[in-house]
Write a protein that holds these residues in place. Structure first.
Motif, short mmCIF file in Angstrom:
data_model
loop_
_atom_site.label_atom_id
_atom_site.label_comp_id
_atom_site.label_asym_id
_atom_site.label_seq_id
_atom_site.Cartn_x
_atom_site.Cartn_y
_atom_site.Cartn_z
N ALA A 1 5.04 6.94 -6.31
CA ALA A 1 3.76 6.76 -5.62
C ALA A 1 3.90 5.63 -4.61
O ALA A 1 4.46 4.58 -4.92
CB ALA A 1 2.67 6.43 -6.64
N VAL A 2 3.39 5.87 -3.39
CA VAL A 2 3.55 4.86 -2.33
C VAL A 2 2.32 4.85 -1.43
O VAL A 2 1.68 5.87 -1.22
CB VAL A 2 4.86 5.12 -1.54
N ARG A 3 2.00 3.66 -0.93
CA ARG A 3 0.87 3.58 0.00
C ARG A 3 1.01 2.37 0.91
O ARG A 3 1.84 1.48 0.65
CB ARG A 3 -0.45 3.51 -0.77
N HIS B 1 3.88 -0.54 -2.54
CA HIS B 1 3.15 -0.85 -1.31
C HIS B 1 4.14 -1.17 -0.21
O HIS B 1 5.03 -1.99 -0.40
CB HIS B 1 2.20 -2.03 -1.54
N ILE C 1 -5.29 9.26 -5.02
CA ILE C 1 -3.85 9.59 -5.13
C ILE C 1 -3.67 11.08 -4.90
O ILE C 1 -4.33 11.89 -5.57
CB ILE C 1 -3.30 9.22 -6.52
N TRP D 1 -3.04 5.86 7.06
CA TRP D 1 -2.53 4.54 6.71
C TRP D 1 -2.70 3.60 7.88
O TRP D 1 -2.57 4.03 9.03
CB TRP D 1 -1.06 4.63 6.35
N ILE E 1 2.40 1.94 -8.28
CA ILE E 1 2.38 2.34 -6.87
C ILE E 1 3.15 1.29 -6.04
O ILE E 1 2.90 0.09 -6.18
CB ILE E 1 0.93 2.46 -6.37
N THR F 1 -2.95 7.06 -1.60
CA THR F 1 -1.60 6.94 -2.16
C THR F 1 -0.95 8.32 -2.20
O THR F 1 -1.58 9.30 -2.59
CB THR F 1 -1.67 6.38 -3.61
N THR G 1 -7.33 3.54 -5.13
CA THR G 1 -6.99 4.49 -4.06
C THR G 1 -7.13 5.93 -4.55
O THR G 1 -7.01 6.21 -5.74
CB THR G 1 -5.53 4.30 -3.60
#
Ligand code: AMP
Ligand code: MG
Length: 297
Positions: free
Chosen positions: A118-120, A65, A182, A90, A63, A95, A180
């Motif tokens: 995947a991003v968060r 960030h 997802i 956010w 993931i 995620t 998290t």
């Protein structure tokens, strides 16, 4: 005994940690969920070192960030639903899996070569300060060995991976302590790929629609079976062939020193980490060409 790598998140130590990330080193930092083991997403060698330190299989993607919502459209494909979800949830334990943009092949390893990413944005001041100062997205799986308990204090990280990281930033005990949630946002239907720190009901309330749960790990896009299919070359793949067996029309992916000229050498010096960093790019190149051959390393 490894030396103590835990640092208070002072301005000076944060600047040092950001420099370490930029230059391809590993830094562990606190997030709202668990402590992460961070690396610069654009540095494939650093990302490979994460997999090595954690003993994590290369088909298990990481993931990214980020610290600013406005950066999201530069990094991945977005639409108004994605941006609305980001603005609402956010920073926090959610995620997104989104379609990748084609323009950044250097993140192949972080994505395990998938077409999605995947991003968060973590809700922790130390994490956000580190990402901002580094100026790059930081890939950060939990800072523990694969399949062991995730770390929720700096001391946990020191105990398990202290000798593998350049710095561990102290940030107290993590508030959430589980991974998290997802969600897959690549299609019309929002689907939970992994249950975690954010409840399904919160998502449904916000979206005003049902959110599915994909709890069959075999159908997850990250499953190794699907990953292999993703990489299926157009022509047969031969693994561990001897150099002398390589045919003229085959695409030769070598490892270590070879007498024969290779189409790609994953690591001339026989370094597994360097090879891992180059592996997905090699697959992508060979996929549209000939047969791939690995020389026994
Ligand atoms: P973690 O171990 O908490 O860093 O989370 C990594 C997990 O995120 C992986 O094991 C996958 O389940 C999920 N993940 C990461 N990237 C993707 C992706 N591109 N598509 C689907 N799931 C992903
Ligand atoms: Mg994990």
């Amino acid at each position: 005994m490894s030396i103590n790598n835990v640092y208070q998140p002072t301005a000076e130590n944060l600047a040092r940690a950001a420099e370490a990330i930029k230059s391809g080193k590993l830094v562990s930092f606190p997030t709202d969920t668990v402590y992460g083991l961070g690396a610069n997403v654009y540095n494939a060698q650093a990302v490979a070192n994460i997999f090595k330190a954690k003993e994590r299989p290369l088909f298990d993607p990481l993931i990214s960030h980020i610290a600013e919502i406005d950066f999201l459209p530069e990094y991945v494909e977005t639409d108004s639903r994605v941006m609305d979800l980001a603005r609402h949830f956010w920073p926090g334990p959610l995620t997104f899996v989104l379609k990748r943009k084609d323009n950044n092949p250097s993140i192949d390893l972080a994505c395990a070569g998938l077409g999605s990413l995947a991003v968060r944005m973590p809700n922790h001041p130390v994490a956000l300060a580190l990402i901002k100062q580094s100026g790059v997205p930081i890939v950060a799986p939990s800072a523990n060995k694969f399949k062991t308990v995730s770390p929720t204090t700096a001391q946990h990280v020191q105990d398990s991976l202290g000798d593998k990281v350049d710095m561990i930033l102290e940030g107290g005990a993590c508030k959430i302590g589980v991974e998290t949630t997802i969600i897959d946002l690549t299609g019309k239907q929002v689907t939970i790929l992994r249950a975690g720190g954010l409840a399904r009901e919160d998502l449904e309330d916000f979206l005003g629609e049902k959110v599915l749960i994909n709890d069959t790990s075999s159908s997850r896009p990250t499953a190794p079976g699907q990953l292999l299919k993703h990489y299926a070359p157009k022509l047969p793949l031969r693994i561990n062939v001897e150099e002398k067996d390589v045919k003229e029309d085959e695409f030769f992916i070598a490892f270590g020193t070879t007498k024969r000229q290779a189409n790609i050498n994953l690591s001339k010096k026989g370094d597994l980490c360097e090879a891992a960093a180059n592996l997905f790019a090699a697959f992508v190149r060979s996929r549209s060409q000939f047969v791939c051959c690995f020389k026994r390393g």
